[in-house]
Design an enzyme around this catalytic site. Structure first.
Site, PDB file in Angstrom:
ATOM      1  N   HIS A   7      36.199  67.237  54.793  1.00  0.00           N
ATOM      2  CA  HIS A   7      35.202  68.149  54.214  1.00  0.00           C
ATOM      3  C   HIS A   7      35.507  68.480  52.764  1.00  0.00           C
ATOM      4  CE1 HIS A   7      38.229  71.000  55.933  1.00  0.00           C
ATOM      5  NE2 HIS A   7      37.998  71.697  54.828  1.00  0.00           N
ATOM      6  N   HIS A  79      38.352  73.242  47.544  1.00  0.00           N
ATOM      7  CA  HIS A  79      39.337  72.227  47.932  1.00  0.00           C
ATOM      8  C   HIS A  79      38.665  71.041  48.625  1.00  0.00           C
ATOM      9  CE1 HIS A  79      39.240  74.737  51.697  1.00  0.00           C
ATOM     10  NE2 HIS A  79      39.340  73.568  52.288  1.00  0.00           N
ATOM     11  N   GLU A 130      43.717  69.910  51.056  1.00  0.00           N
ATOM     12  CA  GLU A 130      44.069  70.251  52.424  1.00  0.00           C
ATOM     13  C   GLU A 130      44.272  68.949  53.177  1.00  0.00           C
ATOM     14  OE1 GLU A 130      40.854  72.295  54.415  1.00  0.00           O
ATOM     15  OE2 GLU A 130      42.002  72.663  56.225  1.00  0.00           O
TER      16      GLU A 130
END
Ligand code: CO
Length: 134
Positions: A7, A79, A130
């Protein structure tokens, strides 16, 4: 070891407004607002054919997103999340090469119920990364 882009997270000042844009203007499949008190955020998931967008907004005053929105009042990309086969192997490789892991130690359980870590933007061209176990 890197896999799919899981994502892209976008911090937004008004999650209802941002969500409506994706749903009503872009025609995206959009979830309801999900509160995550343990992360200090509320999230809306947007499903795209090849990845997801996560709209994130502060849930309270000490939310980690609040500071970001003070610097970026209109919102902005917060992010990117990449999938990895094995989070512990990733941690080992990053640590051996002196890459900075935020809040090092045991991986946290992220928004998708899977182990995650965050990597410092200084090691990744100014982008917060991440990693999520597949
Ligand atoms: Co994320």
């Amino acid at each position: 070891m890197i896999g799919k882009l899981n994502h892209v997270a976008i911090a937004v000042p008004d999650i209802a407004d941002a969500s409506s844009t994706y749903k009503n203007i872009l025609g995206a499949e959009v979830s309801g607002q999900i509160e995550q008190p343990e992360h200090g955020v509320k999230i809306v998931f947007i499903k795209l054919p090849n990845t997801k967008i996560e709209l994130i907004s502060p849930l309270n005053d000490n939310s980690p997103i609040r500071k970001f929105l003070e610097k970026n009042p209109k919102g902005g990309i917060h992010h990117l999340c990449y999938e990895v086969e094995c989070i512990n192997l990733a941690i080992q490789k990053l640590s051996e090469n002196n890459y900075k892991i935020l809040e090092p130690g045991i991986p946290k359980i992220g928004a998708h119920g899977k182990p995650i870590i965050f990597l410092h933007p200084s090691n990744f061209n100014g982008t917060l990364i991440e990693l999520q176990q597949k």
